[in-house]
Every structure is written in structure tokens, then in C-alpha cells.
Scaffold this motif. Structure first.
Motif, PDB file in Angstrom:
ATOM      1  N   LEU A  41     -11.820 -46.067  55.027  1.00  0.00           N
ATOM      2  CA  LEU A  41     -11.471 -45.085  54.008  1.00  0.00           C
ATOM      3  C   LEU A  41     -11.120 -43.789  54.725  1.00  0.00           C
ATOM      4  CD1 LEU A  41     -11.339 -44.369  50.946  1.00  0.00           C
ATOM      5  CD2 LEU A  41     -13.702 -43.563  51.187  1.00  0.00           C
ATOM      6  N   GLU A  42      -9.878 -43.362  54.591  1.00  0.00           N
ATOM      7  CA  GLU A  42      -9.409 -42.150  55.260  1.00  0.00           C
ATOM      8  C   GLU A  42      -9.135 -41.077  54.208  1.00  0.00           C
ATOM      9  OE1 GLU A  42      -9.294 -41.809  58.461  1.00  0.00           O
ATOM     10  OE2 GLU A  42      -9.596 -43.896  59.075  1.00  0.00           O
ATOM     11  N   LYS A  43      -9.749 -39.905  54.373  1.00  0.00           N
ATOM     12  CA  LYS A  43      -9.571 -38.814  53.427  1.00  0.00           C
ATOM     13  C   LYS A  43      -8.816 -37.665  54.088  1.00  0.00           C
ATOM     14  CE  LYS A  43     -13.761 -39.860  50.756  1.00  0.00           C
ATOM     15  NZ  LYS A  43     -15.019 -39.315  50.182  1.00  0.00           N
ATOM     16  N   ALA A  44      -7.920 -37.064  53.317  1.00  0.00           N
ATOM     17  CA  ALA A  44      -7.149 -35.931  53.833  1.00  0.00           C
ATOM     18  C   ALA A  44      -6.854 -34.960  52.696  1.00  0.00           C
ATOM     19  CB  ALA A  44      -5.851 -36.404  54.474  1.00  0.00           C
ATOM     20  N   GLU A  45      -6.825 -33.699  53.035  1.00  0.00           N
ATOM     21  CA  GLU A  45      -6.403 -32.653  52.090  1.00  0.00           C
ATOM     22  C   GLU A  45      -5.048 -32.152  52.538  1.00  0.00           C
ATOM     23  OE1 GLU A  45      -7.929 -28.248  51.423  1.00  0.00           O
ATOM     24  OE2 GLU A  45      -9.232 -29.672  50.361  1.00  0.00           O
ATOM     25  N   ALA A  78      -9.996 -53.645  49.077  1.00  0.00           N
ATOM     26  CA  ALA A  78      -9.269 -52.376  49.098  1.00  0.00           C
ATOM     27  C   ALA A  78      -9.132 -51.800  47.692  1.00  0.00           C
ATOM     28  CB  ALA A  78      -7.898 -52.576  49.731  1.00  0.00           C
ATOM     29  N   VAL A  79      -8.822 -52.658  46.729  1.00  0.00           N
ATOM     30  CA  VAL A  79      -8.684 -52.217  45.345  1.00  0.00           C
ATOM     31  C   VAL A  79      -9.993 -51.625  44.839  1.00  0.00           C
ATOM     32  CG1 VAL A  79      -8.375 -53.042  42.984  1.00  0.00           C
ATOM     33  CG2 VAL A  79      -6.793 -53.789  44.785  1.00  0.00           C
ATOM     34  N   LYS A  80     -11.094 -52.315  45.090  1.00  0.00           N
ATOM     35  CA  LYS A  80     -12.402 -51.824  44.628  1.00  0.00           C
ATOM     36  C   LYS A  80     -12.776 -50.511  45.311  1.00  0.00           C
ATOM     37  CE  LYS A  80     -14.360 -56.284  43.233  1.00  0.00           C
ATOM     38  NZ  LYS A  80     -15.420 -57.291  43.472  1.00  0.00           N
ATOM     39  N   GLU A  84     -13.549 -46.995  43.358  1.00  0.00           N
ATOM     40  CA  GLU A  84     -14.840 -46.322  43.531  1.00  0.00           C
ATOM     41  C   GLU A  84     -14.703 -44.827  43.823  1.00  0.00           C
ATOM     42  OE1 GLU A  84     -16.687 -48.456  46.665  1.00  0.00           O
ATOM     43  OE2 GLU A  84     -17.185 -50.215  45.429  1.00  0.00           O
ATOM     44  N   GLN A  85     -13.562 -44.428  44.353  1.00  0.00           N
ATOM     45  CA  GLN A  85     -13.368 -43.011  44.701  1.00  0.00           C
ATOM     46  C   GLN A  85     -13.030 -42.160  43.484  1.00  0.00           C
ATOM     47  OE1 GLN A  85     -14.309 -42.422  47.859  1.00  0.00           O
ATOM     48  NE2 GLN A  85     -14.589 -44.657  47.768  1.00  0.00           N
ATOM     49  N   LYS A  86     -12.786 -42.788  42.340  1.00  0.00           N
ATOM     50  CA  LYS A  86     -12.488 -42.094  41.077  1.00  0.00           C
ATOM     51  C   LYS A  86     -11.350 -41.078  41.232  1.00  0.00           C
ATOM     52  CE  LYS A  86     -17.195 -42.747  39.375  1.00  0.00           C
ATOM     53  NZ  LYS A  86     -18.434 -42.110  38.851  1.00  0.00           N
ATOM     54  N   PRO A  87     -10.198 -41.537  41.721  1.00  0.00           N
ATOM     55  CA  PRO A  87      -9.062 -40.620  41.874  1.00  0.00           C
ATOM     56  C   PRO A  87      -8.382 -40.362  40.525  1.00  0.00           C
ATOM     57  CG  PRO A  87      -8.391 -42.829  42.458  1.00  0.00           C
ATOM     58  CD  PRO A  87      -9.861 -42.912  42.137  1.00  0.00           C
ATOM     59  N   ASP A  88      -7.408 -39.468  40.532  1.00  0.00           N
ATOM     60  CA  ASP A  88      -6.599 -39.213  39.347  1.00  0.00           C
ATOM     61  C   ASP A  88      -5.456 -40.218  39.223  1.00  0.00           C
ATOM     62  OD1 ASP A  88      -7.858 -36.651  38.437  1.00  0.00           O
ATOM     63  OD2 ASP A  88      -7.225 -36.032  40.445  1.00  0.00           O
ATOM     64  N   LEU A  89      -5.122 -40.848  40.342  1.00  0.00           N
ATOM     65  CA  LEU A  89      -4.009 -41.801  40.383  1.00  0.00           C
ATOM     66  C   LEU A  89      -4.238 -42.770  41.533  1.00  0.00           C
ATOM     67  CD1 LEU A  89      -0.983 -42.664  39.688  1.00  0.00           C
ATOM     68  CD2 LEU A  89      -0.327 -41.028  41.483  1.00  0.00           C
ATOM     69  N   PRO A 266      -6.858 -51.362  59.114  1.00  0.00           N
ATOM     70  CA  PRO A 266      -6.332 -51.227  57.755  1.00  0.00           C
ATOM     71  C   PRO A 266      -7.054 -50.096  57.039  1.00  0.00           C
ATOM     72  CG  PRO A 266      -7.818 -53.105  57.895  1.00  0.00           C
ATOM     73  CD  PRO A 266      -7.644 -52.592  59.300  1.00  0.00           C
ATOM     74  N   GLU A 267      -6.392 -49.522  56.024  1.00  0.00           N
ATOM     75  CA  GLU A 267      -6.986 -48.340  55.417  1.00  0.00           C
ATOM     76  C   GLU A 267      -6.630 -48.191  53.943  1.00  0.00           C
ATOM     77  OE1 GLU A 267      -5.514 -44.863  57.435  1.00  0.00           O
ATOM     78  OE2 GLU A 267      -3.440 -45.226  56.817  1.00  0.00           O
ATOM     79  N   VAL A 268      -7.504 -47.494  53.241  1.00  0.00           N
ATOM     80  CA  VAL A 268      -7.231 -46.906  51.944  1.00  0.00           C
ATOM     81  C   VAL A 268      -7.313 -45.405  52.144  1.00  0.00           C
ATOM     82  CG1 VAL A 268      -8.080 -46.573  49.593  1.00  0.00           C
ATOM     83  CG2 VAL A 268      -8.086 -48.858  50.616  1.00  0.00           C
ATOM     84  N   ASN A 269      -6.333 -44.669  51.613  1.00  0.00           N
ATOM     85  CA  ASN A 269      -6.284 -43.220  51.809  1.00  0.00           C
ATOM     86  C   ASN A 269      -6.618 -42.500  50.510  1.00  0.00           C
ATOM     87  OD1 ASN A 269      -3.768 -44.538  53.384  1.00  0.00           O
ATOM     88  ND2 ASN A 269      -4.806 -43.039  54.667  1.00  0.00           N
ATOM     89  N   ILE A 270      -7.428 -41.475  50.606  1.00  0.00           N
ATOM     90  CA  ILE A 270      -7.710 -40.588  49.485  1.00  0.00           C
ATOM     91  C   ILE A 270      -7.119 -39.230  49.841  1.00  0.00           C
ATOM     92  CG2 ILE A 270      -9.457 -39.499  48.042  1.00  0.00           C
ATOM     93  CD1 ILE A 270      -9.247 -42.493  47.631  1.00  0.00           C
TER      94      ILE A 270
END
Length: 276
Positions: A41-45, A78-80, A84-89, A266-270
């Protein structure tokens, strides 16, 4: 300007060569096989010059490539994780599958089923492998039988943000001119599978979201790819604020060819989006 083709081996050929040759020793193959399942899980602002929906959060995942039961499980994980991150999209810029036989379309449906529990819109576009399957109607109908909203050169509004889905560029299905007609909000996201086609994106687009590269899939230590496919020669992973419009490229979830990732998890990005 559309990138011009050049003579180069395909990623599939390259991966096969690498697995049979220089990278085919036991240690790298073992590490590569292990890395395939190590979803991160990769997070970026990101601060965007043309953006007024401050704090809008996007979960980005691409290149699911749900061709086998094992790959379906990777995709479901990846979908789950994205939900779980509760994004807006949740944004999925293409490549759901490589094969369009009925059981493979069933794999796509199975991988997307967890989106039924998503509390936010899930918007997707198609990729080059989806078109290469030669059964695009079957793939489109399968995706649309789920909660996923598939956009083909269309745009929708999500909480004050315009989200445009641009159809695949390698398949010559992309149309971007409609984005420049001035009828959309200042906060304008565009999903397009291949990152290099950012050069045809109108400059009023706030951010392009892409996949396709797999981050190189097989990389040197530090994540430098040994090969990227046509459509990802110039941009292969991460944030590119100085592209024609700001661009973010995910390394994606799945693989093409042997199920090997080397120094390229592999990654999911927030992505949390803010005005510059």
C-alpha cells in the motif's frame, strides 16, 4: 503527439528471455515469485496546480490480469485493500484480463465482486490487453455486470470532481478533445491506461492516472526497469508533476508472461489530492 512505434521486443518476449537467461538463476526467480504476491500500500499527497477539491482521496489500482485462480486472489486482495482505505473514489485504468474465454470472463467478475461493498464510486477504463483478447464486447458486458462504472471517452461527476475515462490509446480508441470544451469542473481527473499518451491530454486536466508499465515488472535493485512496453517508455512509475499534465503511474497488481516481479512490488496507491 502520439508516440511513434519503434522496433523493440515486447514485454512478454523480454520476460520470457529473462526467465530463461540472465535472471533465470534460482535466487532471482525465487525472489521474483515471492515478490509477485507481496502487495504493498503506497500513500502519497499530490499538490496540483489545477485543483480545488482539497483532500479528495483516490485509490488507484491497475493491471489486474485475472487469468488464473491465483491471479484472481491477488486481485481480490488488492480490491479489498483499496476498499478498506475508504477513499472518495476507486480508479482502475485498464487491463483486467489477457484471455476472453468464458472462464476467464468469470475470473474478472469474481475479482470485481468485492466492489459490491465499496462505499464510493468505482470507475474504470480499458487497457491494451483487454482489446487484444478479441472479445471486447464480452469484457465490457462482464465489467458492467458489476458495480464498476466503465467509461469509454466519457466523464462523470463525483462529489465536485470530474472523472473522465479515456479508452485505450494503443487500440486507437482514445478521444480526449471533449475534455477541452470548458464544461467540466476545475478538478478534472483523467484515467488513461498508457502513461506516455499524456502528451495528447488537454492542459485543463488536473491529473492523469495510468498503469500499463507494471513498473517494469523485472527491475534492477532500486526499481530501475530493464524493459518497459510501448506506451510506457517515458513514464513507468510514480508521480510526474512536470509531464504535459501532472501524471501518476501505478506499478499495478498483476503480471504479463511468467508470474515474476523482481525488485518491483505490486501496489495499491492511495492519493490525497490538494491544490498547489
Amino acid at each position: 503527439m502520439t508516440p511513434k512505434p519503434r522496433l523493440q521486443t515486447t514485454r512478454r518476449d523480454f520476460v520470457k528471455w529473462m526467465s530463461a537467461g540472465a535472471v533465470a538463476s534460482l535466487a532471482p526467480i525465487s525472489l521474483g515469485s515471492y515478490s509477485t504476491g507481496c502487495l504493498t500500500l503506497e500513500k502519497a499527497e499530490l499538490r496540483l496546480p489545477k485543483w480545488d477539491a482539497d483532500g479528495f482521496r483516490v485509490a488507484l489500482l491497475a493491471d489486474l490480469h485475472t487469468n488464473t485462480p491465483a491471479e484472481v486472489m491477488y486481485a481480490i486482495n488488492a480490491v479489498k485493500l483499496a476498499i478498506e482505505q475508504k477513499p472518495d473514489l476507486i480508479a482502475i485504468p485498464g487491463d483486467f484480463v489477457n484471455v476472453s474465454e468464458p472462464r476467464h470472463l468469470g475470473f474478472v467478475r469474481q475479482a470485481l465482486e468485492p466492489f459490491n461493498d465499496a462505499p464510493c464510486p468505482v470507475i474504470a477504463t480499458l487497457g491494451n490487453h483487454d482489446y487484444d483478447c478479441r472479445n471486447i464486447n464480452g469484457i465490457v458486458s462482464t465489467i458492467r455486470s458489476t458495480k464498476v462504472v466503465l467509461l469509454q471517452n466519457k466523464a462523470v461527476e463525483v462529489n465536485g470532481v470530474t472523472v473522465a475515462g479515456i479508452d485505450d490509446a494503443i487500440a486507437h480508441k482514445h478521444q480526449t478533445e471533449f475534455l477541452a470544451d470548458g464544461s467540466f469542473s476545475k478538478s478534472l481527473l483523467a484515467l488513461l491506461h498508457e502513461p506516455d499518451f499524456v502528451d495528447v491530454m488537454p492542459t485543463n486536466v488536473s491529473l492523469q492516472l495510468s498503469g500499463h508499465s507494471h513498473g517494469g515488472q523485472i527491475c534492477l535493485p532500486g526499481g530501475r526497469p530493464l524493459h518497459t512496453p510501448y506506451g510506457a517508455w517515458n513514464y513507468f512509475a510514480g508521480y510526474y508533476p512536470n509531464a504535459k499534465v501532472p501524471l501518476y503511474v501505478t506499478r499495478g497488481v498483476g503480471t504479463v508472461g511468467p508470474r515474476i516481479r523482481l525488485f518491483c512490488l505490486p501496489e495499491v496507491n492511495i492519493l490525497t489530492l490538494r491544490g498547489a
